[in-house]
Scaffold this motif. Structure first.
Motif, PDB file in Angstrom:
ATOM      1  N   PRO A 122       0.810  -1.292   0.058  1.00  0.00           N
ATOM      2  CA  PRO A 122      -0.095   0.081  -0.042  1.00  0.00           C
ATOM      3  C   PRO A 122       0.977   1.384  -0.112  1.00  0.00           C
ATOM      4  N   HIS A 123       2.131   1.164   0.308  1.00  0.00           N
ATOM      5  CA  HIS A 123       2.959   2.358   0.627  1.00  0.00           C
ATOM      6  C   HIS A 123       3.701   2.744  -0.661  1.00  0.00           C
ATOM      7  N   ILE A 124       3.531   1.784  -1.985  1.00  0.00           N
ATOM      8  CA  ILE A 124       4.278   2.272  -3.047  1.00  0.00           C
ATOM      9  C   ILE A 124       4.268   3.567  -3.615  1.00  0.00           C
ATOM     10  N   ALA A 125       2.967   3.832  -3.476  1.00  0.00           N
ATOM     11  CA  ALA A 125       2.873   5.526  -4.074  1.00  0.00           C
ATOM     12  C   ALA A 125       3.826   6.467  -3.411  1.00  0.00           C
ATOM     13  N   GLY A 126       4.024   6.274  -1.870  1.00  0.00           N
ATOM     14  CA  GLY A 126       4.894   6.983  -1.199  1.00  0.00           C
ATOM     15  C   GLY A 126       6.234   6.828  -1.582  1.00  0.00           C
ATOM     16  N   PHE A 127       6.597   5.469  -1.779  1.00  0.00           N
ATOM     17  CA  PHE A 127       8.102   5.077  -2.123  1.00  0.00           C
ATOM     18  C   PHE A 127       8.420   5.698  -3.668  1.00  0.00           C
ATOM     19  N   GLY A 134      14.897  11.338  -4.118  1.00  0.00           N
ATOM     20  CA  GLY A 134      16.340  10.907  -4.071  1.00  0.00           C
ATOM     21  C   GLY A 134      17.092  10.965  -5.374  1.00  0.00           C
ATOM     22  N   GLN A 135      16.487  10.767  -6.606  1.00  0.00           N
ATOM     23  CA  GLN A 135      17.002  10.655  -7.657  1.00  0.00           C
ATOM     24  C   GLN A 135      17.240  12.152  -8.263  1.00  0.00           C
ATOM     25  N   ALA A 136      16.532  13.076  -7.821  1.00  0.00           N
ATOM     26  CA  ALA A 136      16.638  14.257  -8.057  1.00  0.00           C
ATOM     27  C   ALA A 136      17.796  15.027  -7.320  1.00  0.00           C
ATOM     28  N   ALA A 137      17.912  14.420  -6.067  1.00  0.00           N
ATOM     29  CA  ALA A 137      19.069  14.952  -5.599  1.00  0.00           C
ATOM     30  C   ALA A 137      20.353  14.206  -5.783  1.00  0.00           C
ATOM     31  N   GLY A 138      20.370  13.079  -6.416  1.00  0.00           N
ATOM     32  CA  GLY A 138      21.553  12.531  -6.822  1.00  0.00           C
ATOM     33  C   GLY A 138      21.942  11.496  -5.996  1.00  0.00           C
ATOM     34  N   THR A 139      20.983  11.158  -4.814  1.00  0.00           N
ATOM     35  CA  THR A 139      21.516  10.233  -3.865  1.00  0.00           C
ATOM     36  C   THR A 139      20.908   8.550  -4.210  1.00  0.00           C
ATOM     37  N   LEU A 140      20.137   8.351  -5.142  1.00  0.00           N
ATOM     38  CA  LEU A 140      19.639   7.136  -5.438  1.00  0.00           C
ATOM     39  C   LEU A 140      19.734   7.079  -7.061  1.00  0.00           C
ATOM     40  N   ARG A 141      20.066   5.684  -7.223  1.00  0.00           N
ATOM     41  CA  ARG A 141      20.196   5.289  -8.822  1.00  0.00           C
ATOM     42  C   ARG A 141      19.066   5.858  -9.603  1.00  0.00           C
ATOM     43  N   PRO A 142      19.049   6.460 -11.042  1.00  0.00           N
ATOM     44  CA  PRO A 142      18.129   6.541 -11.668  1.00  0.00           C
ATOM     45  C   PRO A 142      16.974   5.357 -12.041  1.00  0.00           C
ATOM     46  N   GLU A 143      17.506   4.151 -12.261  1.00  0.00           N
ATOM     47  CA  GLU A 143      16.639   3.217 -12.704  1.00  0.00           C
ATOM     48  C   GLU A 143      15.729   2.432 -11.442  1.00  0.00           C
ATOM     49  N   LEU A 144      15.938   3.090 -10.171  1.00  0.00           N
ATOM     50  CA  LEU A 144      15.233   2.701  -9.252  1.00  0.00           C
ATOM     51  C   LEU A 144      13.718   3.177  -9.191  1.00  0.00           C
ATOM     52  N   GLY A 180      24.870  -0.441  -3.160  1.00  0.00           N
ATOM     53  CA  GLY A 180      24.571  -0.766  -4.660  1.00  0.00           C
ATOM     54  C   GLY A 180      23.519   0.124  -5.098  1.00  0.00           C
ATOM     55  N   LEU A 181      22.440   0.578  -4.128  1.00  0.00           N
ATOM     56  CA  LEU A 181      21.351   1.447  -4.698  1.00  0.00           C
ATOM     57  C   LEU A 181      22.001   2.928  -4.873  1.00  0.00           C
ATOM     58  N   ARG A 182      23.234   3.304  -4.562  1.00  0.00           N
ATOM     59  CA  ARG A 182      23.765   4.520  -4.885  1.00  0.00           C
ATOM     60  C   ARG A 182      24.032   4.698  -6.221  1.00  0.00           C
ATOM     61  N   PRO A 183      24.022   5.886  -7.006  1.00  0.00           N
ATOM     62  CA  PRO A 183      24.460   5.949  -8.305  1.00  0.00           C
ATOM     63  C   PRO A 183      25.878   5.687  -8.389  1.00  0.00           C
TER      64      PRO A 183
END
Lengths: 186, 186
Positions: A122-127, A134-144, A180-183
């Motif tokens: 149920p929390h997928i939308a929030g995720f 996170g991707q906009a801030a460059g802290t998470l991989r773009p394909e996540l 591994g989730l970092r860019p």
DNA sequence: TTCGAACCGATAGTCAACTATTAGATCGTA
DNA sequence: TACGATCTAATAGTTGACTATCGGTTCGAA
């Protein structure tokens, strides 16, 4: 098991059963009998089986309550967060910690991963929003994607159970894997 | 269960039991009865329990055989390898693939992580050398040790079981997580 | 080849999960 | 408040994991 359409006495039975099950399953090695659960709940064994058709579904009921109490708050925090890697890591640590503490209960659960993923769905939308930030801030991989988060957390919960390492060791493995989730910078 | 000190007829019994157990456990949803295993093995039920005190230990016996046949060769390849990240990834993929295929068997195993780690333990020395080569080549994190490898593989085997993703999806998650073992470049 | 130890099948029994049934109590609506 | 639907306890039975026992068979060392 929709509480809104159930009779008041049935809801009371379910509540008493879940309370008793939590006590019985958690104590010892998780081999407490359902007879004992029914007895401690002050309820006939047939009533227990009417609401929970087998041991697994009863364990799942207890697990869900636990989840609502101990994981949900962290979840809301993440959904409101800025998508930093540290926030995701904190949530993962929480999931692993709770899973480990409740090993006796989980032994009766059958499918930890599936159940956990189900509760997180149920929390997928929030995720989704979290990951985008996170991707906009460059802290998470773009394909996540947002849908990856419940899967990854379920995997980590299952993985955390197999570790015989201590708190620090577990933290270390979690860091290693979640890095591994970092860019990729290279 | 030391084959060298057992009588020849006992060894034959064990072999027939393991063969039958593999068939019975793998077929269907993994709920085959031990009576059936004994029957298919052409052995009395007491003989089965004499060699395998419970369902889990029988499943563990089958799992170990499977492991020796299907994982060990990959293991030797890794131990002889140059420590590249791709080699480790290939081994992890193999472990996850086999674990998933044998889900029905593993359901009777009880402790997948512990059993897997146990089977991998003898290879720690080889992993040690592998990791050292990888670190010298700059493909693996400097803080990684040989003892980490069995732990990580056991974690991944457990994690792989919870995924409802297809082959490609599983591969993707494996890549994401194992990328954390590369040196941080930032 | 003998002989004791190791192994064997058969059997009987316990325990807990789970199913099925039934007569009676209780809830909540009309 | 009346009454039908829902819920309940009690109980009896099935199944499969597991334990214990025992008389008979087979291995393998001397």
């Amino acid at each position: 098991m929709d509480v809104r359409t159930m009779r008041a006495d049935a809801v009371a039975s379910v509540t008493r059963i879940l309370d008793a099950a939590r006590r019985v399953f958690q104590s010892g090695d998780g081999t407490g009998t359902l007879d004992k659960v029914a007895q401690e709940a002050g309820v006939g064994i047939a009533t227990l089986y009417r609401h929970f058709p087998n041991r697994q579904s009863l364990a799942a009921g207890v697990y869900q309550r636990l989840f609502d109490q101990e994981i949900e708050p962290y979840l809301l925090q993440v959904e409101a967060g800025d998508g930093s890697h540290a926030e995701l890591l904190a949530l993962a640590e929480r999931v692993v910690t709770v899973s480990r503490r409740e090993r006796a209960l989980i032994a009766s659960l059958g499918d930890l991963g599936g159940t956990t993923a189900e509760l997180l769905r149920p929390h997928i939308a929030g995720f989704e929003a979290f990951v985008a930030r996170g991707q906009a801030a460059g802290t998470l991989r773009p394909e996540l994607t947002g849908a990856d988060v419940p899967q990854l957390l379920a995997m980590l919960a299952a993985a955390g159970l197999v570790l015989d390492a201590d708190e620090a060791g577990r933290r270390r493995y979690l860091h290693l894997l979640l890095d591994g989730l970092r860019p990729q910078l290279g």
